[in-house]
Scaffold this motif. Structure first.
Motif, PDB file in Angstrom:
ATOM      1  N   ASP A 154       0.823  -1.209   0.000  1.00  0.00           N
ATOM      2  CA  ASP A 154       0.000   0.000   0.000  1.00  0.00           C
ATOM      3  C   ASP A 154       0.860   1.263   0.000  1.00  0.00           C
ATOM      4  O   ASP A 154       0.579   2.233  -0.710  1.00  0.00           O
ATOM      5  CB  ASP A 154      -0.932   0.015   1.213  1.00  0.00           C
ATOM      6  CG  ASP A 154      -2.195  -0.799   0.996  1.00  0.00           C
ATOM      7  OD1 ASP A 154      -2.548  -1.071  -0.174  1.00  0.00           O
ATOM      8  OD2 ASP A 154      -2.839  -1.172   1.994  1.00  0.00           O
ATOM      9  N   ALA A 155       1.922   1.254   0.812  1.00  0.00           N
ATOM     10  CA  ALA A 155       2.804   2.425   0.874  1.00  0.00           C
ATOM     11  C   ALA A 155       3.440   2.712  -0.477  1.00  0.00           C
ATOM     12  O   ALA A 155       3.661   3.866  -0.847  1.00  0.00           O
ATOM     13  CB  ALA A 155       3.887   2.210   1.936  1.00  0.00           C
ATOM     14  N   ALA A 156       3.734   1.647  -1.229  1.00  0.00           N
ATOM     15  CA  ALA A 156       4.411   1.804  -2.519  1.00  0.00           C
ATOM     16  C   ALA A 156       3.462   2.151  -3.655  1.00  0.00           C
ATOM     17  O   ALA A 156       3.842   2.860  -4.595  1.00  0.00           O
ATOM     18  CB  ALA A 156       5.162   0.520  -2.866  1.00  0.00           C
ATOM     19  N   LEU A 157       2.223   1.662  -3.591  1.00  0.00           N
ATOM     20  CA  LEU A 157       1.349   1.734  -4.764  1.00  0.00           C
ATOM     21  C   LEU A 157       0.122   2.616  -4.623  1.00  0.00           C
ATOM     22  O   LEU A 157      -0.443   3.040  -5.638  1.00  0.00           O
ATOM     23  CB  LEU A 157       0.880   0.319  -5.137  1.00  0.00           C
ATOM     24  CG  LEU A 157       1.935  -0.680  -5.555  1.00  0.00           C
ATOM     25  CD1 LEU A 157       1.286  -2.028  -5.832  1.00  0.00           C
ATOM     26  CD2 LEU A 157       2.694  -0.190  -6.788  1.00  0.00           C
ATOM     27  N   SER A 158      -0.328   2.863  -3.413  1.00  0.00           N
ATOM     28  CA  SER A 158      -1.639   3.483  -3.246  1.00  0.00           C
ATOM     29  C   SER A 158      -1.755   4.840  -3.931  1.00  0.00           C
ATOM     30  O   SER A 158      -2.807   5.181  -4.473  1.00  0.00           O
ATOM     31  CB  SER A 158      -1.983   3.619  -1.758  1.00  0.00           C
ATOM     32  OG  SER A 158      -1.007   4.393  -1.084  1.00  0.00           O
ATOM     33  N   ALA A 159      -0.662   5.624  -3.940  1.00  0.00           N
ATOM     34  CA  ALA A 159      -0.734   6.947  -4.573  1.00  0.00           C
ATOM     35  C   ALA A 159      -0.644   6.861  -6.087  1.00  0.00           C
ATOM     36  O   ALA A 159      -1.301   7.621  -6.808  1.00  0.00           O
ATOM     37  CB  ALA A 159       0.385   7.840  -4.033  1.00  0.00           C
ATOM     38  N   ALA A 160       0.163   5.925  -6.599  1.00  0.00           N
ATOM     39  CA  ALA A 160       0.406   5.838  -8.043  1.00  0.00           C
ATOM     40  C   ALA A 160      -0.611   4.969  -8.765  1.00  0.00           C
ATOM     41  O   ALA A 160      -0.811   5.112  -9.965  1.00  0.00           O
ATOM     42  CB  ALA A 160       1.809   5.301  -8.304  1.00  0.00           C
ATOM     43  N   LEU A 161      -1.245   4.068  -8.030  1.00  0.00           N
ATOM     44  CA  LEU A 161      -2.138   3.101  -8.662  1.00  0.00           C
ATOM     45  C   LEU A 161      -3.442   3.066  -7.874  1.00  0.00           C
ATOM     46  O   LEU A 161      -3.557   2.360  -6.873  1.00  0.00           O
ATOM     47  CB  LEU A 161      -1.482   1.709  -8.663  1.00  0.00           C
ATOM     48  CG  LEU A 161      -2.069   0.661  -9.586  1.00  0.00           C
ATOM     49  CD1 LEU A 161      -1.970   1.094 -11.043  1.00  0.00           C
ATOM     50  CD2 LEU A 161      -1.346  -0.663  -9.405  1.00  0.00           C
ATOM     51  N   PRO A 162      -4.449   3.824  -8.320  1.00  0.00           N
ATOM     52  CA  PRO A 162      -5.723   3.858  -7.586  1.00  0.00           C
ATOM     53  C   PRO A 162      -6.309   2.458  -7.425  1.00  0.00           C
ATOM     54  O   PRO A 162      -6.102   1.575  -8.258  1.00  0.00           O
ATOM     55  CB  PRO A 162      -6.617   4.722  -8.481  1.00  0.00           C
ATOM     56  CG  PRO A 162      -5.662   5.556  -9.279  1.00  0.00           C
ATOM     57  CD  PRO A 162      -4.460   4.694  -9.493  1.00  0.00           C
ATOM     58  N   ALA A 163      -7.018   2.259  -6.332  1.00  0.00           N
ATOM     59  CA  ALA A 163      -7.612   0.955  -6.027  1.00  0.00           C
ATOM     60  C   ALA A 163      -8.461   0.461  -7.194  1.00  0.00           C
ATOM     61  O   ALA A 163      -9.139   1.239  -7.855  1.00  0.00           O
ATOM     62  CB  ALA A 163      -8.450   1.053  -4.763  1.00  0.00           C
ATOM     63  N   THR A 164      -8.394  -0.835  -7.426  1.00  0.00           N
ATOM     64  CA  THR A 164      -9.145  -1.572  -8.464  1.00  0.00           C
ATOM     65  C   THR A 164      -8.660  -1.271  -9.880  1.00  0.00           C
ATOM     66  O   THR A 164      -9.263  -1.726 -10.836  1.00  0.00           O
ATOM     67  CB  THR A 164     -10.672  -1.331  -8.385  1.00  0.00           C
ATOM     68  OG1 THR A 164     -10.988  -0.020  -8.848  1.00  0.00           O
ATOM     69  CG2 THR A 164     -11.183  -1.542  -6.976  1.00  0.00           C
ATOM     70  N   THR A 165      -7.550  -0.527 -10.038  1.00  0.00           N
ATOM     71  CA  THR A 165      -6.990  -0.316 -11.370  1.00  0.00           C
ATOM     72  C   THR A 165      -6.300  -1.605 -11.822  1.00  0.00           C
ATOM     73  O   THR A 165      -5.377  -2.083 -11.160  1.00  0.00           O
ATOM     74  CB  THR A 165      -5.954   0.829 -11.353  1.00  0.00           C
ATOM     75  OG1 THR A 165      -6.590   2.016 -10.899  1.00  0.00           O
ATOM     76  CG2 THR A 165      -5.397   1.068 -12.748  1.00  0.00           C
ATOM     77  N   PRO A 166      -6.710  -2.188 -12.952  1.00  0.00           N
ATOM     78  CA  PRO A 166      -6.153  -3.499 -13.354  1.00  0.00           C
ATOM     79  C   PRO A 166      -4.813  -3.401 -14.062  1.00  0.00           C
ATOM     80  O   PRO A 166      -4.631  -3.910 -15.161  1.00  0.00           O
ATOM     81  CB  PRO A 166      -7.241  -4.048 -14.281  1.00  0.00           C
ATOM     82  CG  PRO A 166      -7.836  -2.831 -14.899  1.00  0.00           C
ATOM     83  CD  PRO A 166      -7.790  -1.762 -13.837  1.00  0.00           C
ATOM     84  N   ARG A 167      -3.848  -2.730 -13.452  1.00  0.00           N
ATOM     85  CA  ARG A 167      -2.498  -2.659 -13.994  1.00  0.00           C
ATOM     86  C   ARG A 167      -1.659  -3.763 -13.390  1.00  0.00           C
ATOM     87  O   ARG A 167      -1.767  -4.066 -12.216  1.00  0.00           O
ATOM     88  CB  ARG A 167      -1.852  -1.301 -13.658  1.00  0.00           C
ATOM     89  CG  ARG A 167      -2.299  -0.153 -14.521  1.00  0.00           C
ATOM     90  CD  ARG A 167      -1.734  -0.240 -15.931  1.00  0.00           C
ATOM     91  NE  ARG A 167      -0.282  -0.304 -15.922  1.00  0.00           N
ATOM     92  CZ  ARG A 167       0.517   0.765 -15.833  1.00  0.00           C
ATOM     93  NH1 ARG A 167      -0.001   1.978 -15.741  1.00  0.00           N
ATOM     94  NH2 ARG A 167       1.828   0.623 -15.851  1.00  0.00           N
ATOM     95  N   ARG A 168      -0.795  -4.360 -14.219  1.00  0.00           N
ATOM     96  CA  ARG A 168       0.021  -5.452 -13.705  1.00  0.00           C
ATOM     97  C   ARG A 168       1.089  -4.944 -12.744  1.00  0.00           C
ATOM     98  O   ARG A 168       1.807  -3.978 -13.035  1.00  0.00           O
ATOM     99  CB  ARG A 168       0.692  -6.206 -14.855  1.00  0.00           C
ATOM    100  CG  ARG A 168       1.386  -7.471 -14.356  1.00  0.00           C
ATOM    101  CD  ARG A 168       2.168  -8.188 -15.419  1.00  0.00           C
ATOM    102  NE  ARG A 168       2.534  -9.518 -14.945  1.00  0.00           N
ATOM    103  CZ  ARG A 168       3.490 -10.253 -15.493  1.00  0.00           C
ATOM    104  NH1 ARG A 168       4.150  -9.823 -16.543  1.00  0.00           N
ATOM    105  NH2 ARG A 168       3.772 -11.440 -15.010  1.00  0.00           N
ATOM    106  N   VAL A 169       1.175  -5.590 -11.625  1.00  0.00           N
ATOM    107  CA  VAL A 169       2.220  -5.342 -10.636  1.00  0.00           C
ATOM    108  C   VAL A 169       2.687  -6.703 -10.136  1.00  0.00           C
ATOM    109  O   VAL A 169       1.873  -7.574  -9.836  1.00  0.00           O
ATOM    110  CB  VAL A 169       1.697  -4.508  -9.447  1.00  0.00           C
ATOM    111  CG1 VAL A 169       2.750  -4.421  -8.351  1.00  0.00           C
ATOM    112  CG2 VAL A 169       1.268  -3.121  -9.896  1.00  0.00           C
TER     113      VAL A 169
END
Length: 259
Positions: A154-169
């Protein structure tokens, strides 16, 4: 959360172990192994490697069409940052994944959650896939370990990748205490930790792929069952024949799931 495995992801980082010549020779051997593996050819097994920065352009060429990762990236997009390498330049030379937040970067270079989040943001902004390394520093109970994993993601992704965005991580779960150890973390511990973390994370990041690292080797994938989507391998695959053995293991497991 149980899943039916139809795809296995295998990756490794060469860190700073190889010379330039050895890296390229290793990549050629691995390219031949990948070309000969039916499960790789049909897309059921995916493999990526993160070599050192100077080897990236040649590794991209040798291993094509298989993805090549960088071991790190600058947190800034451009500017006067001597010695750093931007996400834009990595994308320009054909890099498709970037390793971020490894335990060694956090410990030796004092990388903070804010720096790791900035690196994830620039990587995602260039259309590349972050390979986000997470894990608890000391052995404990799986529930506490899962809390650490979820908090770090969450600390790494929450700002750059909004919740439920289907981007591969890709998230590489590596208990810090198991990295470089003689044996991987106990299978039951990893299964429970990953099960708890996966269920919570997939609700927020539906494109998430979860790997296990930390002294992963032969038999690890079989022992973990469907708890993870693959392995982030260590020095074991410095010998390409060992990588071939893990690919064979992954292929056999996939055959079991589909028959």
């Amino acid at each position: 959360m149980s899943t039916v495995r139809s795809h296995v992801v295998l990756g490794t980082s060469l860190k700073m172990y190889f010379s330039h010549a050895r890296t390229l020779a290793w990549a050629k051997d691995v390219a031949a192994i990948l070309a000969a593996a039916p499960a790789v050819a049909d897309g059921r097994v995916e493999f990526f490697v993160a070599p050192s920065f100077p080897a990236l352009p040649e590794a991209v060429r040798i291993l094509a069409p298989h993805p090549v990762a960088a071991q790190d990236v600058a947190a800034a997009e451009t500017g006067a940052f001597t010695g750093e390498v931007s996400a834009g330049e990595l994308a320009e030379i054909g890099v498709r994944l970037v390793e971020i937040g490894h335990a060694e970067r956090r410990r030796l270079f004092r990388e903070t959650d804010a720096e790791i989040a900035a690196k994830c943001a620039v990587v995602l902004g260039q259309g590349m896939t972050p390979v986000l390394c997470v894990g608890e520093p000391e052995a404990g109970d799986p529930s506490t370990a899962a809390d650490v994993v979820v908090d770090q993601v969450d600390a790494a992704l929450s700002a750059a990748l909004p919740a439920t965005t289907p981007r591969r991580v890709i998230v590489a779960y590596e208990p810090h205490w198991a990295i470089g150890a003689a044996e991987p973390a106990p299978a039951a511990y990893v299964q429970e930790t990953c099960g708890i973390a996966r269920e919570r994370l997939l609700q927020r990041y539906p494109g998430l792929t979860l790997l296990y690292g930390g002294s992963a080797g032969p038999g690890t994938l079989t022992a973990l069952g469907d708890a993870v989507d693959g392995l982030f391998l260590g020095r074991f695959v410095h010998d390409p024949r060992n990588l071939a053995a893990v690919i064979d293991e992954a292929s056999a497991l996939l055959d079991c799931f589909t028959h």
